[in-house]
Write a protein that holds these residues in place. Structure first.
Motif, short mmCIF file in Angstrom:
data_model
loop_
_atom_site.label_atom_id
_atom_site.label_comp_id
_atom_site.label_asym_id
_atom_site.label_seq_id
_atom_site.Cartn_x
_atom_site.Cartn_y
_atom_site.Cartn_z
N ILE A 111 0.85 -1.19 0.00
CA ILE A 111 0.00 0.00 0.00
C ILE A 111 0.88 1.24 0.00
CG2 ILE A 111 -1.79 1.30 1.20
CD1 ILE A 111 -2.81 -1.27 2.41
N VAL A 112 0.76 2.02 -1.05
CA VAL A 112 1.51 3.28 -1.18
C VAL A 112 0.50 4.42 -1.25
CG1 VAL A 112 3.01 4.63 -2.69
CG2 VAL A 112 3.47 2.20 -2.33
N ASN B 131 9.50 3.46 0.54
CA ASN B 131 10.75 3.38 1.29
C ASN B 131 11.46 2.08 0.91
OD1 ASN B 131 12.79 3.81 3.17
ND2 ASN B 131 11.62 2.95 4.87
N PRO B 132 12.63 2.19 0.27
CA PRO B 132 13.42 3.41 0.04
C PRO B 132 12.86 4.23 -1.12
CG PRO B 132 14.50 1.56 -0.96
CD PRO B 132 13.33 0.99 -0.22
N VAL B 133 13.07 5.53 -1.06
CA VAL B 133 12.52 6.43 -2.07
C VAL B 133 13.12 6.14 -3.45
CG1 VAL B 133 14.23 8.27 -1.81
CG2 VAL B 133 11.86 8.84 -2.44
N SER B 134 14.26 5.48 -3.49
CA SER B 134 14.92 5.17 -4.76
C SER B 134 14.39 3.88 -5.39
CB SER B 134 16.43 5.04 -4.54
OG SER B 134 16.70 4.01 -3.59
N ARG C 66 6.42 4.96 -13.27
CA ARG C 66 7.08 6.27 -13.28
C ARG C 66 8.18 6.25 -12.23
NH1 ARG C 66 2.08 9.74 -12.39
NH2 ARG C 66 0.95 9.53 -14.36
N SER C 67 9.35 6.66 -12.62
CA SER C 67 10.45 6.77 -11.66
C SER C 67 10.19 7.94 -10.72
CB SER C 67 11.77 7.00 -12.40
OG SER C 67 11.75 8.28 -13.04
N TYR C 68 10.95 7.97 -9.63
CA TYR C 68 10.85 9.08 -8.70
C TYR C 68 11.13 10.39 -9.42
CZ TYR C 68 11.96 12.18 -4.78
OH TYR C 68 11.99 13.24 -3.90
N GLN C 69 12.16 10.40 -10.24
CA GLN C 69 12.55 11.63 -10.95
C GLN C 69 11.45 12.10 -11.90
OE1 GLN C 69 14.42 8.87 -10.66
NE2 GLN C 69 16.00 9.65 -9.25
N LEU C 70 10.80 11.18 -12.58
CA LEU C 70 9.72 11.57 -13.49
C LEU C 70 8.53 12.11 -12.71
CD1 LEU C 70 8.55 11.83 -16.27
CD2 LEU C 70 7.88 9.41 -16.18
N GLN C 71 8.26 11.52 -11.54
CA GLN C 71 7.14 12.00 -10.73
C GLN C 71 7.39 13.42 -10.24
OE1 GLN C 71 4.31 10.35 -10.51
NE2 GLN C 71 3.32 11.97 -9.31
N VAL C 72 8.66 13.77 -10.01
CA VAL C 72 9.00 15.15 -9.64
C VAL C 72 8.50 16.09 -10.73
CG1 VAL C 72 10.88 16.80 -9.32
CG2 VAL C 72 10.99 14.56 -8.21
N SER C 73 8.77 15.75 -11.98
CA SER C 73 8.37 16.58 -13.11
C SER C 73 6.85 16.65 -13.25
CB SER C 73 9.00 16.04 -14.39
OG SER C 73 8.57 16.77 -15.51
N VAL C 74 6.19 15.48 -13.13
CA VAL C 74 4.73 15.42 -13.26
C VAL C 74 4.06 16.26 -12.18
CG1 VAL C 74 2.72 13.91 -13.11
CG2 VAL C 74 4.73 13.18 -14.42
N PRO D 161 6.26 13.38 -5.14
CA PRO D 161 7.32 12.39 -5.38
C PRO D 161 7.62 11.55 -4.14
CG PRO D 161 7.91 14.51 -6.32
CD PRO D 161 6.66 14.74 -5.52
N GLY D 162 7.68 10.25 -4.34
CA GLY D 162 7.93 9.35 -3.21
C GLY D 162 6.66 8.76 -2.62
N THR D 163 5.50 9.18 -3.15
CA THR D 163 4.22 8.65 -2.65
C THR D 163 3.34 8.15 -3.79
OG1 THR D 163 3.04 10.78 -2.74
CG2 THR D 163 4.27 10.28 -0.71
N SER D 164 3.91 8.01 -4.99
CA SER D 164 3.12 7.62 -6.15
C SER D 164 3.08 6.11 -6.35
CB SER D 164 3.68 8.28 -7.40
OG SER D 164 3.02 7.78 -8.56
#
Length: 250
Positions: free
Chosen positions: A62-63, A70-73, A125-133, A153-156
């Protein structure tokens, strides 16, 4: 004679009173009935411990806003491009983990037999892509508005590789609430569970899931869990596993 008749009436009346009292005492009150477990809850043998809820990679992971990655990477190691119609074939969002990719292929093939034509709009979607979105939504809607429709980012869920945004090949109501009223949206709402997908953000569940209604966003959980939730008429993972947050953090 009169005394005998009167005595008989008294006995019958007292007996009726006793029977009514016993019936009312044994029947549950409306309050008790409301809190009593449903038949499906009392007879279900479903094992809710089959997969962990917090382990990266788990099918039941569950996210959410209150349960960040976790881990965010984290990134899945079995990403693949499913053999289905794609919104953007060259996009990195066209990938999914192997199991949901196969399930999606089967679902879209089955839907096509009923003249329902679906495509994958967005998968992993990677963490980095979610930052952009997410930042794009903030620029458009402000942060408060963005938080209702896009994950920070980190919760998607998309970062798990288990979530999909689906649409019609006609692009009708693409990523819009009106998708729920299209033939494709209605078909998914009725049939997705058969292939292991649940509608992740149902209408009227903002306080539980943290997002507005998204009739295009589905989450792969496996057929076993999706079917059990359908049979019990439970819409969200949080409700099924009794993980309802006290409140949303933002």
């Amino acid at each position: 004679m009169k005394k005998t008749i009167f005595a008989t009436i008294l006995v019958l009346g007292f007996t009726t009173f006793i029977l009514l009292f016993a019936k009312n005492a044994s029947a549950p009150s409306s309050k008790d009935s409301k809190n009593a477990p449903t038949q499906s809850e009392t007879t279900s043998t479903f094992d809710k411990t089959t997969h962990p809820l917090d382990q990266p990679g788990s099918l039941w992971w569950i996210v959410s806003k209150v349960r960040p990655i976790n881990p965010v990477s984290y990134a899945p190691d079995d990403l693949t491009v499913p053999k289905v119609a794609l919104r953007s074939p060259s996009s990195s969002e066209s990938r999914l983990r192997q199991e949901p990719a196969t399930a999606l292929e089967n679902m879209i093939t089955s839907a096509k037999k009923e003249n329902i034509k679906l495509l994958l709009a967005s998968g992993y979607r990677s963490y980095q892509l979610q930052v952009s979105v997410y930042n794009g939504y903030v620029l458009k809607l402000g942060q408060a508005g963005a938080d209702k429709v896009s994950a920070r980012p980190g919760t998607s869920e998309h970062q798990t590789g288990l979530a999909v945004d689906l649409g019609a090949t006609s692009k009708e109501c693409e990523l819009e609430v009106c998708f729920a009223n299209t033939a494709e949206g209605k078909w998914l709402a009725e049939n997705a569970y058969k292939f292991g997908f649940i509608l992740r953000y149902p209408e009227g569940k903002y306080d539980i899931v943290g997002y507005d209604f998204e009739p295009w966003h589905f989450r792969y959980t496996g057929v076993e869990l999706a079917t059990e939730m359908h049979n019990q008429n439970i819409q969200t993972l949080e409700e099924f596993f009794n993980e309802i947050p006290d409140k949303q953090p933002y």
